[in-house]
Design a protein around this motif. Structure first.
Motif, short mmCIF file in Angstrom:
data_model
loop_
_atom_site.label_atom_id
_atom_site.label_comp_id
_atom_site.label_asym_id
_atom_site.label_seq_id
_atom_site.Cartn_x
_atom_site.Cartn_y
_atom_site.Cartn_z
N GLN A 73 0.83 -1.20 0.00
CA GLN A 73 0.00 0.00 0.00
C GLN A 73 0.87 1.25 0.00
OE1 GLN A 73 -2.98 -0.13 3.08
NE2 GLN A 73 -3.93 -1.98 2.25
N GLY A 74 1.95 1.20 0.77
CA GLY A 74 2.84 2.36 0.82
C GLY A 74 3.50 2.61 -0.52
N ARG A 77 0.92 3.70 -3.00
CA ARG A 77 0.17 4.83 -2.47
C ARG A 77 -1.32 4.63 -2.69
NH1 ARG A 77 3.06 8.26 -6.09
NH2 ARG A 77 4.01 6.30 -6.60
N ASN A 78 -1.76 3.42 -2.38
CA ASN A 78 -3.15 3.07 -2.61
C ASN A 78 -3.62 2.15 -1.48
OD1 ASN A 78 -5.59 2.01 -3.55
ND2 ASN A 78 -4.90 2.13 -5.67
N PRO A 79 -4.66 2.58 -0.74
CA PRO A 79 -5.11 1.77 0.39
C PRO A 79 -5.82 0.48 -0.04
CG PRO A 79 -6.51 3.68 0.11
CD PRO A 79 -5.38 3.85 -0.86
N ASP A 209 8.02 6.43 3.23
CA ASP A 209 7.70 7.77 3.73
C ASP A 209 7.92 8.80 2.63
OD1 ASP A 209 6.94 6.98 6.20
OD2 ASP A 209 8.77 7.59 7.24
N THR A 212 5.38 9.27 -0.11
CA THR A 212 4.17 10.03 0.19
C THR A 212 4.07 11.26 -0.70
OG1 THR A 212 4.36 9.34 2.48
CG2 THR A 212 2.93 11.20 2.06
N ARG A 262 -3.82 2.45 10.25
CA ARG A 262 -3.27 3.66 9.64
C ARG A 262 -3.47 4.90 10.50
NH1 ARG A 262 -4.37 2.92 4.53
NH2 ARG A 262 -2.24 2.19 4.22
N GLY A 266 -0.71 7.66 12.75
CA GLY A 266 -0.62 8.97 12.10
C GLY A 266 -0.35 8.84 10.61
N ALA A 267 -0.72 7.70 10.03
CA ALA A 267 -0.65 7.46 8.58
C ALA A 267 0.76 7.39 8.02
CB ALA A 267 -1.47 8.50 7.80
N ARG A 268 1.79 7.37 8.90
CA ARG A 268 3.15 7.30 8.37
C ARG A 268 3.45 5.90 7.86
NH1 ARG A 268 6.47 8.44 12.86
NH2 ARG A 268 8.15 7.56 11.64
N GLU A 324 -13.33 10.71 4.01
CA GLU A 324 -11.91 11.00 3.79
C GLU A 324 -11.44 10.51 2.43
OE1 GLU A 324 -9.48 9.35 6.89
OE2 GLU A 324 -10.91 10.06 8.38
N ALA B 82 0.10 11.62 -0.40
CA ALA B 82 -0.62 10.35 -0.54
C ALA B 82 -1.39 9.95 0.70
CB ALA B 82 0.36 9.25 -0.94
N TRP B 83 -0.86 10.29 1.88
CA TRP B 83 -1.47 9.78 3.12
C TRP B 83 -1.83 10.93 4.05
CZ3 TRP B 83 -2.69 5.13 2.04
CH2 TRP B 83 -1.84 4.32 1.27
N PRO B 84 -2.84 10.73 4.89
CA PRO B 84 -3.28 11.81 5.80
C PRO B 84 -2.33 12.02 6.99
CG PRO B 84 -4.64 9.86 6.12
CD PRO B 84 -3.72 9.56 4.97
N VAL B 85 -1.07 12.40 6.71
CA VAL B 85 -0.10 12.68 7.77
C VAL B 85 -0.25 14.13 8.22
CG1 VAL B 85 1.59 10.98 7.04
CG2 VAL B 85 1.65 13.24 6.05
N LEU B 93 9.73 15.39 6.09
CA LEU B 93 10.26 14.51 5.03
C LEU B 93 11.40 15.19 4.27
CD1 LEU B 93 7.00 12.95 3.53
CD2 LEU B 93 8.68 11.87 5.01
#
Lengths: 326, 251
Positions: A73-74, A77-79, A209, A212, A262, A266-268, A324, B82-85, B93
């Motif tokens: 997923q990371g 970049r797709n859940p 990371d 992202t 997630r 904190g979604a990291r 969301e 991409a993510w809700p950080v 970053l």
């Protein structure tokens, strides 16, 4: 850190429960002694050869699926990504089915998981060749879908050509996914391969990371996308291929667990890696316990329980986070 | 010299998209890269970063990846989160190239993140989820991320597209301030008026080549605006800088 502690405690508690919940009621002190090879010979057999490998495999397989799901997923970049996406689990299942169908599985001990591992390796070779060193993540997904479809078709063919209904039933039951009746030899075969996969995947935190911010920025931050893709593919193939080889197809762990955790990290993406590994282990241990507690006499399969728990859980998550997502 | 491009050429198939571009950007310069859509501005910057296969040389592409990441910060046009950080995590970053493998943010890194947040006026948004911010706020967060990278050179591709007028002006003023502090900035943009007022130098591109390169008033002449942008425009010298007034489209 609180989350790490909570997840570790939960996983450890479920692991202990997995050792002491079962058909034969063994009191805890006798059970602990039996794990060390002391006391009643029957208790020693049950603890060392039935429950310990089962609990170890449930934890390791769940950890592998959770970890590779989070990594996949990371990277994409797709859940909605999950480890089955690259076709490795489908191919490992095909290998197992071929071993069952041809009778190879009966020839020698571990013939089935070894064939399955061989097919997983074949799939990862094929995907590396197709998605190439310069391939994009889209090529990777498409190649994975193609390989999964091919493996699925060949599995159907093997079922179609099965010599008798018993063989067909054996194949179908194997494919439902289970960690029951596995031995320490299965653990010894699968665990080192999975550990290689974990080692590769856990090094991806920083890269995920950086991703992202998109592939361009990640590269400008000093990342080699080629290396990341290679590690992801090999790591997922090792972890998931070995998991499928010994337990059959267990779905939903890789999809649901990262989704579930997630928000808590904190979604990291880097923090999601280790937490999904622990969460996956906990969920799979819990599901395997459920197979023993709900209908102890009917041999419920782990994969079935997981799908029954996973799908509504996933629906609930979608319901909760739909604002969301849009 | 912070950036040195020599005879940089990028081909798509047989067709050159960037054709033999040589360009130097020195310390203290805020260079505006202007030109019509499809002139090759984005391709030029991506090739300079080594993100595209190219002929010719780029001083950045020649660097090892980790050293390049400490030399240039890249702000692409697509604003991806991409993510809700949280905003703070996202901006941090930018510190990745400065962190040894496996180590956490050091006090110096935290100071750089705080400075970047302060510079973009984002302190109050620090703990907000980046994906829930407005487009303009996200753009500022991503600029802060690039600032946190703390590099001698900043390359930005249309950073002010889609921002409100005040944010456009504030962003370019930040870039100019960076140049005045002795850093270098290479920024592509379409707002010729802002480019003229805030860049120290303009590079005009058309069809993959550099047409002119020089001070804003030398580059932005009615003749060039007609030739390159197909624009009938008047250029006024005012007390607050160059004013470009587009009057019509030449067909």
């Amino acid at each position: 850190m609180k989350l790490a502690l909570a997840l570790s405690v939960l996983t450890a508690a479920l692991f202990v429960a997995a050792l002491f919940v079962g058909h034969a009621a063994i009191p805890v002190p006798q059970g602990l002694a039996a794990l060390l090879g002391l006391g009643d010979a029957l208790h020693v057999t049950v603890m060392q050869q039935i429950r310990l490998p089962r609990a170890l495999l449930a934890a390791a397989i769940g950890g592998s699926l959770g970890l590779s799901g989070a990594a996949m997923q990371g990277y994409l970049r797709n859940p909605l990504a999950e480890p089955g996406l690259i076709g490795v689990s489908g191919s490992a299942a095909l290998g197992a089915v071929i071993a069952l169908q041809t009778g190879l599985a009966g020839l020698f001990f571990l013939a089935l998981p070894l064939t399955a591992l061989g097919f997983a390796a074949l799939a990862v070779g094929l995907i590396l060749w197709l998605a190439g060193p310069r391939g994009s993540s889209l090529t990777l997904i498409l190649a994975g879908i193609a390989i999964s479809a091919l493996a699925g078709a060949l599995t159907s063919l093997a079922l179609n050509l099965s010599p008798n209904p018993y063989a067909a039933a054996e194949i179908v039951f194997w494919m439902l996914g289970s960690v029951a009746d596995r031995s320490m030899a299965h653990v010894a075969l699968a665990l080192p391969v999975m550990a290689v996969g974990w080692a590769l995947l856990l090094t991806l935190g920083r890269a995920l990371d950086a991703l992202t911010l998109g592939e361009d920025v990640a590269q400008a931050l000093g990342l080699s996308l080629r290396t990341v893709r290679l590690r992801l593919l090999l790591g997922t193939a090792a972890a998931v291929g070995a998991a499928t080889a010994v337990a059959g197809a267990v779905g939903f762990v890789g999809l649901v667990v990262p989704h579930l955790l997630r928000r808590l990290v904190g979604a990291r993406p880097s923090a999601l890696l280790w937490s999904s590994a622990l969460g996956g282990a906990a969920l799979t241990l819990a599901a395997d316990l459920a197979t023993r507690l709900i209908l102890p006499d009917r041999d419920l399969k782990l994969g079935v329980i997981m799908a029954l728990v996973g799908a509504p859980l996933f629906l609930h998550l979608i319901y909760k986070t739909r604002s969301e997502i849009s | 010299m912070t950036l040195r491009l020599t005879d940089l050429t990028v081909k798509r198939g047989q067709c050159p998209v960037v054709d033999g571009v040589s360009l130097n950007v020195g310390a203290g310069e805020c260079v505006g890269l202007i030109g019509p859509n499809g002139a090759g501005k984005t391709t030029l910057m991506r090739a300079a970063l080594g993100l595209l296969p190219h002929d010719g040389t780029s001083s950045l592409a020649a660097l090892p990846a980790d050293e390049r990441a400490r030399t240039v910060a890249w702000l692409p046009q697509a604003r991806q989160i991409a993510w809700p950080v949280t905003v703070e995590v996202l901006v941090a970053l930018g510190r990745l190239p400065h962190l040894p493998a496996g180590s956490r943010l050091q006090p110096a890194d935290q100071a750089a993140v705080d400075a970047a947040l302060a510079r973009m006026g984002l302190e109050s948004l620090r703990h907000r989820t980046a994906t829930q911010l407005s487009g303009g706020e996200q753009a500022r967060v991503l600029i802060a991320r690039a600032l946190a990278q703390d590099t001698p050179l900043l390359m930005a591709d249309e950073p002010i597209a889609g921002l409100d007028p005040a944010a456009q002006l504030a962003t370019l003023q930040t870039f100019r301030a960076l140049a005045d502090e002795g850093r270098s900035v290479l920024v592509s943009l379409h707002d010729l008026g802002l480019a003229a007022r805030l860049c120290t130098r303009l590079v005009l591109m058309d069809r993959g080549r550099i047409v002119t390169d020089g001070a804003p008033q030398e580059v932005l002449t009615p003749g060039r605006l007609a030739q390159v942008f197909h624009l009938r425009a008047e250029v006024h010298q005012t007390a607050s800088g160059l004013l470009i007034e587009p009057l019509g489209v030449l067909t």
